[in-house]
Scaffold this motif. Structure first.
Motif, short mmCIF file in Angstrom:
data_model
loop_
_atom_site.label_atom_id
_atom_site.label_comp_id
_atom_site.label_asym_id
_atom_site.label_seq_id
_atom_site.Cartn_x
_atom_site.Cartn_y
_atom_site.Cartn_z
N ALA A 1 13.95 -6.10 -20.41
CA ALA A 1 15.41 -6.00 -20.31
C ALA A 1 15.72 -5.26 -19.02
N TYR A 2 16.80 -5.69 -18.36
CA TYR A 2 17.20 -4.98 -17.15
C TYR A 2 18.72 -4.85 -17.10
N MET A 3 19.16 -3.90 -16.29
CA MET A 3 20.59 -3.67 -16.09
C MET A 3 20.82 -3.36 -14.61
N ALA A 4 22.05 -3.51 -14.16
CA ALA A 4 22.41 -3.23 -12.77
C ALA A 4 23.59 -2.28 -12.75
N THR A 5 23.55 -1.34 -11.82
CA THR A 5 24.65 -0.39 -11.69
C THR A 5 24.74 0.09 -10.26
N ASP A 6 25.88 0.64 -9.90
CA ASP A 6 26.06 1.27 -8.60
C ASP A 6 25.12 2.48 -8.52
N CYS A 7 24.44 2.64 -7.39
CA CYS A 7 23.46 3.73 -7.27
C CYS A 7 24.11 5.11 -7.33
N THR A 8 25.44 5.17 -7.24
CA THR A 8 26.14 6.46 -7.36
C THR A 8 26.65 6.73 -8.77
N VAL B 1 5.29 -17.17 -12.11
CA VAL B 1 5.04 -16.69 -13.47
C VAL B 1 6.39 -16.43 -14.14
N TYR B 2 6.64 -17.09 -15.28
CA TYR B 2 7.92 -16.97 -15.95
C TYR B 2 7.84 -16.00 -17.13
N VAL B 3 8.89 -15.23 -17.32
CA VAL B 3 8.99 -14.31 -18.45
C VAL B 3 10.39 -14.42 -19.06
N LYS B 4 10.48 -14.06 -20.32
CA LYS B 4 11.77 -14.05 -21.01
C LYS B 4 12.41 -12.69 -20.81
N LEU B 5 13.62 -12.69 -20.27
CA LEU B 5 14.26 -11.47 -19.79
C LEU B 5 15.66 -11.33 -20.38
N ALA B 6 16.00 -10.10 -20.78
CA ALA B 6 17.35 -9.80 -21.25
C ALA B 6 18.11 -9.10 -20.14
N TYR B 7 19.38 -9.41 -20.03
CA TYR B 7 20.25 -8.74 -19.07
C TYR B 7 21.32 -7.99 -19.85
N GLU C 1 18.94 -3.94 -27.62
CA GLU C 1 17.52 -4.18 -27.36
C GLU C 1 16.83 -4.81 -28.56
N GLU C 2 17.16 -4.35 -29.76
CA GLU C 2 16.57 -4.94 -30.96
C GLU C 2 16.96 -6.40 -31.09
N TRP C 3 18.20 -6.70 -30.81
CA TRP C 3 18.67 -8.09 -30.85
C TRP C 3 17.89 -8.93 -29.84
N CYS C 4 17.69 -8.38 -28.63
CA CYS C 4 16.99 -9.11 -27.58
C CYS C 4 15.53 -9.35 -27.95
#
Length: 391
Positions: free
Chosen positions: A125-132, A84-90, A114-117
């Protein structure tokens, strides 16, 4: 009247110098502690430039339009599992000038991005960060309505001065792009975050190739054109991030630097000892990023280890490559096989996600919307496909 903060799209001619200067101020670590500094090689938007749809927003303050913050984003179409494909912002590269923090600039940058996306059709939309990284986690989860989603593992292996041996019974084959694409379509169809433009990734100039390891006794019997995979094999692709950005460690003590130099000299003079020498990270260095890792069959573990050794030897011949990095799902079998240094790896990289379509606001505070969709589901697949362009 108080000076206004205006969000606008990055313009290289107007903003480049100011953005670079602001990001240098953000990279300065705490006094007396080491820090990892990133050099974007004169292109502040390089980390998202490889995506067909991308943007960088800047926050301008006052009449002089001082740059006090930046954020980057891109749009892609990926699987959420079961084809299943979805359009995703990073969302990535959020920076706010140290002198303008705690005034809501970061929140405003995220909201404008987010508004631009959403205008570009992104549902999530998703983001990645260090868990600390508590400030980043608090911003996205408490103020912007993101939900903690997945915790992949980041594995880092320094490049040593000596070559790593590969068993004579194992063949390493570089796959043509067409064959690599066909194999990836089969093995990652049900995994999360698998991009529908994988063909563009494999054909990108930053892709150094897709490689398969298999026992030599299978080599003569395997015909890649018939679509049947070998009984036992391992596969991965290599992305050359050092052409996009370079890293540098600053703030280490002279004693630590001397110990690192000594390890390299000893490794070079007596390579038969197989000492784990430490690369010169006190000058700018690049990394190779491994993606699309997969293995199966009776000899799977040995084959994946051999592939990683093969890539290490590639990096050994590249004078400015200091480390090999990969990111895999916590339940992915390759997690236990890929060589890495625990001191420089981390078990939980945190990914947070938000449904842009159903999210809403009440009293100015972002509320999480918890629909029965991708956000609340637990993937049945053990693999997460980590897009090398995200790194």
């Amino acid at each position: 009247m108080a000076p206004l903060v205006v969000m606008t799209e990055y313009d290289e001619e107007r903003h480049k110098v100011a953005v670079e200067e602001m990001e240098r101020r953000c990279e300065v670590g705490q006094r007396g502690k080491p820090s990892l500094v990133t050099d974007y090689l004169g292109d502040p938007i390089c980390r998202v430039r490889q995506f067909p749809i991308h943007v960088m927003l800047v926050a301008e303050y006052g009449g002089e339009k001082e740059i006090i913050g930046v954020i980057r984003g891109c749009i892609k179409t990926v699987t959420r599992g079961n084809s299943v494909y979805v359009k995703l912002a990073y969302i990535l590269g959020l920076r706010v000038s140290p002198t303008h923090r705690r005034f809501g600039i970061g929140t405003k940058l995220v909201e404008h991005l987010e508004e631009w996306c959403k205008k570009k059709g992104a549902k999530y939309a998703y983001m990645a960060t260090d868990c600390t990284n508590e400030p980043s986690i608090n911003l996205f989860t408490n103020k912007c309505g993101y939900t903690k989603f997945r915790t992949p593992t980041m594995l880092v292996q320094p490049v040593h001065a000596h070559y790593k041996p590969i068993s004579s019974g194992i063949a390493i084959v570089r796959l043509p792009t067409r064959i690599a694409l066909s194999i990836y379509q089969k093995i990652f169809a049900n995994s999360e975050f698998y991009p529908n433009d994988i063909d563009l990734i494999l054909a990108n100039k930053l892709n150094l190739g897709t490689f398969m390891a298999l026992p030599k006794k299978y080599l003569s019997k395997w015909d890649p054109k018939n679509g049947i995979l070998p009984q036992s094999f391992a596969i991965l692709s290599v992305w050359n991030t050092k052409e996009v950005f370079k890293l540098q460690v600053k703030g280490m003590s002279p004693l630590t630097q001397a110990c690192c130099v000594g390890s390299r000299l000893l490794d070079a003079w007596m390579p038969w000892l197989r000492l784990p020498s430490f690369p010169d990270v006190f000058r700018q260095f690049g990394v190779y990023f491994l993606y699309g890792l997969y293995m199966e069959g009776k000899y799977a573990s040995r084959l994946m280890k051999s592939l990683c050794r093969f890539v290490h030897n590639m990096a050994r011949d590249d004078s400015r490559c200091g480390a090999i990095v990969t990111e895999v799902g916590q339940r992915d079998p390759v997690r236990e096989v890929v060589p890495h240094w625990k001191k420089f790896s981390w078990a939980e990289d945190l990914w947070c996600i938000k449904n842009l379509v159903e999210a809403n606001k009440q009293d100015g505070i972002a509320k999480r919307c918890i629909p029965s969709d991708w956000i609340t589901s637990r993937s049945s697949a053990s693999m997460i496909f980590v897009d090398p362009r995200d790194f």
